[in-house]
Design an enzyme around this catalytic site. Structure first.
Site, mmCIF file in Angstrom:
data_model
loop_
_atom_site.group_PDB
_atom_site.id
_atom_site.type_symbol
_atom_site.label_atom_id
_atom_site.label_comp_id
_atom_site.label_asym_id
_atom_site.label_seq_id
_atom_site.Cartn_x
_atom_site.Cartn_y
_atom_site.Cartn_z
ATOM 1 N N ASP A 119 0.879 -10.162 7.254
ATOM 2 C CA ASP A 119 2.286 -9.826 7.449
ATOM 3 C C ASP A 119 3.123 -10.606 6.442
ATOM 4 O O ASP A 119 3.065 -11.837 6.402
ATOM 5 C CB ASP A 119 2.658 -10.199 8.893
ATOM 6 C CG ASP A 119 4.038 -9.704 9.272
ATOM 7 O OD1 ASP A 119 4.880 -9.541 8.366
ATOM 8 O OD2 ASP A 119 4.276 -9.489 10.471
ATOM 9 N N ALA A 128 0.837 -1.213 0.000
ATOM 10 C CA ALA A 128 0.000 0.000 0.000
ATOM 11 C C ALA A 128 0.868 1.259 0.000
ATOM 12 O O ALA A 128 1.951 1.235 0.581
ATOM 13 C CB ALA A 128 -0.902 -0.008 1.227
ATOM 14 N N PRO A 129 0.438 2.321 -0.641
ATOM 15 C CA PRO A 129 -0.864 2.530 -1.288
ATOM 16 C C PRO A 129 -0.995 1.888 -2.676
ATOM 17 O O PRO A 129 -2.049 1.986 -3.275
ATOM 18 C CB PRO A 129 -0.963 4.059 -1.381
ATOM 19 C CG PRO A 129 0.463 4.522 -1.442
ATOM 20 C CD PRO A 129 1.252 3.553 -0.605
ATOM 21 N N GLY A 130 0.047 1.275 -3.173
ATOM 22 C CA GLY A 130 -0.117 0.486 -4.390
ATOM 23 C C GLY A 130 0.415 1.096 -5.669
ATOM 24 O O GLY A 130 0.184 0.554 -6.757
ATOM 25 N N GLU A 185 -0.197 -6.563 2.143
ATOM 26 C CA GLU A 185 -0.193 -5.356 2.981
ATOM 27 C C GLU A 185 -0.713 -5.725 4.367
ATOM 28 O O GLU A 185 -1.744 -6.346 4.524
ATOM 29 C CB GLU A 185 -1.049 -4.246 2.345
ATOM 30 C CG GLU A 185 -1.280 -3.016 3.203
ATOM 31 C CD GLU A 185 -0.008 -2.333 3.699
ATOM 32 O OE1 GLU A 185 0.905 -2.084 2.907
ATOM 33 O OE2 GLU A 185 0.060 -2.052 4.924
ATOM 34 N N CYS A 231 12.848 4.970 0.575
ATOM 35 C CA CYS A 231 12.962 6.411 0.305
ATOM 36 C C CYS A 231 13.718 7.031 1.482
ATOM 37 O O CYS A 231 13.288 8.013 2.063
ATOM 38 C CB CYS A 231 11.604 7.067 0.072
ATOM 39 S SG CYS A 231 10.390 6.739 1.333
HETATM 40 C C1 LIG Z 1 6.847 2.295 1.897
HETATM 41 S S1 LIG Z 1 5.240 1.708 1.995
HETATM 42 C C2 LIG Z 1 5.031 0.918 0.435
HETATM 43 C C3 LIG Z 1 4.716 1.877 -0.674
HETATM 44 C C4 LIG Z 1 4.284 1.143 -1.921
HETATM 45 N N1 LIG Z 1 5.282 0.218 -2.378
HETATM 46 C C5 LIG Z 1 3.956 2.097 -3.057
HETATM 47 O O1 LIG Z 1 4.800 2.370 -3.875
HETATM 48 O O2 LIG Z 1 2.822 2.580 -3.098
HETATM 49 C C6 LIG Z 1 5.393 0.350 3.047
HETATM 50 C C7 LIG Z 1 4.097 -0.389 3.292
HETATM 51 O O3 LIG Z 1 4.419 -1.648 3.881
HETATM 52 C C8 LIG Z 1 3.471 -1.973 4.859
HETATM 53 N N2 LIG Z 1 4.109 -2.966 5.755
HETATM 54 C C9 LIG Z 1 4.975 -2.731 6.760
HETATM 55 N N3 LIG Z 1 5.346 -3.881 7.333
HETATM 56 C C10 LIG Z 1 4.725 -4.869 6.667
HETATM 57 C C11 LIG Z 1 4.720 -6.286 6.796
HETATM 58 N N4 LIG Z 1 5.444 -6.909 7.717
HETATM 59 N N5 LIG Z 1 3.961 -6.997 5.936
HETATM 60 C C12 LIG Z 1 3.231 -6.380 4.988
HETATM 61 N N6 LIG Z 1 3.184 -5.046 4.832
HETATM 62 C C13 LIG Z 1 3.933 -4.297 5.660
HETATM 63 C C14 LIG Z 1 3.153 -0.653 5.499
HETATM 64 O O4 LIG Z 1 1.898 -0.686 6.143
HETATM 65 C C15 LIG Z 1 3.163 0.281 4.271
HETATM 66 O O5 LIG Z 1 1.882 0.373 3.718
#
Ligand SMILES: C[S@@+](CC[C@H](N)C(=O)[O-])C[C@H]1O[C@@H](n2cnc3c(N)ncnc32)[C@H](O)[C@@H]1O
Length: 514
Positions: free
Chosen positions: A300, A251-253, A273, A382
């Site tokens: 997770d 997310a946000p995808g 997510e 980032c």
């Molecule tokens: C940096 S953001 C990703 C942005 C996404 N790749 C984009 O470009 O739109 C990281 C995401 O990973 C999720 N996240 C963190 N730990 C996680 C886990 N153990 N398993 C799955 N999702 C996780 C967070 O809730 C967050 O939405």
């Protein structure tokens, strides 16, 4: 009963007065709602800042679909944050906040800003009436505060943390729906100055400061407001149409739907997510993109059992885990947050928070590399911190090498590479916050050619990652030699054993058709 006579016409002049009155009421009503929207956003921002675990930036909260008056809300949130230390001092000096009003603390801050410094005459609403009743004492406290700080203008009391950078507005054309040429034509019709980015296909560049959030081509998914560096990640992974691909932290995808576009909607993308609230945003992004081939897993990533039939054929993984965001802190307006201190970013590299994030990032990357059929893994952040970037990559290299992965060079022409802290760091990609206006990091692991080794290891492990990996490791016959210490061996064994015992049954799967 005879009909009632019509009311007499209003005397001349009262019509314009009525119109003025009703437009004043309209303005007051919209200011009333903007203050409430701003207070809701402010609550999330302050809670995230308090916990040092913001799940969304100020901008993403304001530009979420639930906020109607985005422009006014954004201005109010930013201004209230800027004046927050003064507002807190003034409210504390007047002691007017009892337990009842404390419950609406954020609305009190927004309204107090509006009454003391803003343009609005706040006359509607309980909080507004309460603060107007105490306006004189608020102003007296403000004057005393300025005198104490020995300043002539209130603005002199504000901390000047502003580190704004002007950055072009990048957009990524969604080739599942349109091509870049038609988007350029449409935007030029509305007099936008558009050009193509020189590095990334389908990324367009517009002048900075243009607000396109409500543009019809954004709303219908023709393009996404995605930055240049962020658009490099899926391209670095380059999955083939027809592959099974996992977006581990989705997310946000934005990157999920970019993958779908690169795969021309063919094959399967599993978007994982953890955060249920963010899953809803992910669903919306996918729906807007029209991607027909994305399944969402709300769970997770670390709990995914790599030998589960759903995952054992995954060939490429995009891992964009939670990070400090230090590379985009100016863009995220972090300098407005109460916790922000000048020079913070440099120190933060070794802060407990960053160390914790790096520990998770490392775990997630090790997990990604351990999927039995995976051939390509891209890792991105980032962040500008070495702790979250080069150090993470360096720490997984022994395992990666043992699994026959090597670092590949995404965008070989790109001038900024990894910090030279280990041999091979020149393969890594960095974007420079000063030159490229944002700090991103990309590493790409590629399984060495589909040689007999690979085929053999896949053949010997039908669907079961753990015995194959440990066997491969223990015997050391199928892998390139690597300096792998006993500790790492023990760790790998434990890691994989733990993973086997984890249940992935609780992962909720939803299929999303675009
Ligand atoms: C940096 S953001 C990703 C942005 C996404 N790749 C984009 O470009 O739109 C990281 C995401 O990973 C999720 N996240 C963190 N730990 C996680 C886990 N153990 N398993 C799955 N999702 C996780 C967070 O809730 C967050 O939405």
């Amino acid at each position: 009963m005879s009909p009632r006579p019509p009311p007499p016409p209003p005397p001349q002049g009262s019509l314009t007065k009525n119109r003025r009155m009703s437009s004043k009421n309209g303005a007051e009503r919209s200011a009333y709602f903007a203050r409430r929207e701003a207070a809701r956003v402010l609550r999330r921002v302050l809670q995230g800042d308090d916990a040092r675990r913001a799940t969304a930036s100020i901008k993403s909260l304001v530009y979420s679909p639930s906020v109607r008056n985005k422009r006014a809300t954004f201005a109010l949130v930013c201004q209230t944050l800027k004046y927050l230390p003064i507002l807190k001092d003034v409210l504390a000096a007047t002691s007017i906040l009892n337990r009842k009003w404390k419950k609406q603390e954020e609305l009190i801050y927004v309204t107090a800003y509006d009454i003391l410094f803003g343009q609005q005459t706040a006359v509607m609403g309980d909080v507004e009436n309460f603060l107007i009743l105490h306006k004189d004492s608020l102003q007296t406290a403000l004057a005393r505060n300025s005198a104490r700080h020995k300043v002539k203008k209130i603005e002199d009391m504000l901390q000047n943390n502003d580190v704004r950078v002007t950055k072009p507005r990048y957009i990524r054309v969604n080739t599942l729906k349109v091509d870049a040429e038609s988007v350029i034509r449409e935007l030029e019709k509305s007099n936008f100055v558009v050009s193509r980015d020189d590095t990334i296909p389908d990324v367009l560049v517009l002048p900075s400061g243009i607000d396109l959030h409500d543009h019809p081509l954004v709303l219908n998914g023709s393009f996404f407001l995605q930055g240049k560096a962020s658009s490099m990640v899926a391209i670095a992974l380059s999955p083939k149409p027809g592959w099974k691909v996992l977006d581990a932290c989705a997310a946000p995808g934005n990157k999920t739907v970019h993958l779908a576009a690169l795969m021309r909607g063919k094959g399967k993308i599993i978007a994982c997510e953890f955060n249920a609230e963010r899953v809803r945003i992910l669903e919306k992004t996918i729906r807007r993109s029209g991607a027909p081939n994305v399944d969402i897993v709300n769970g997770d990533f670390l709990d995914i059992n790599t030998s589960d039939p759903v995952f054992k054929e995954v060939r490429a993984i995009l891992l964009d885990p939670s990070c400090s965001g230090s590379g985009i802190s100016a863009e995220r307006l972090d300098y407005l947050l109460p916790s922000y201190k000048k020079g913070d970013d440099a120190d933060a590299c070794n802060s407990e928070r960053v160390k914790k994030l790096a520990a998770f990032q490392r775990k997630a990357l090790l997990h990604a590399l351990s999927f039995p059929a995976v051939e390509r893994v891209v890792y991105s952040t980032c962040s500008v911190h070495q702790t979250e970037n080069e150090d993470v990559i360096k720490s997984v290299l022994p395992l990666a090498t043992s699994l026959n992965f090597e670092l590949a060079t995404p965008f070989p022409q790109w001038p900024h590479r990894g910090l030279p802290v280990f041999e091979g760091a020149e393969h890594l990609l960095r974007t420079d916050p000063a030159e490229d206006t944002e700090g991103f990091f990309i590493a790409l692991f590629v399984k060495k050619c589909n040689s007999a080794n690979n085929k053999l290891s896949r053949r010997t492990v039908p669907g079961k990652s753990m015995p194959s990996l440990s066997t491969k490791f223990m015997r050391g016959t199928r892998c390139k030699p690597y300096p792998f210490c006993k500790m790492s061996a023990m760790w790998l064994y434990k890691h994989l054993a733990k993973q086997r015992t984890r249940k992935s049954g609780h992962l909720r799967r939803m299929t999303q058709k675009g």
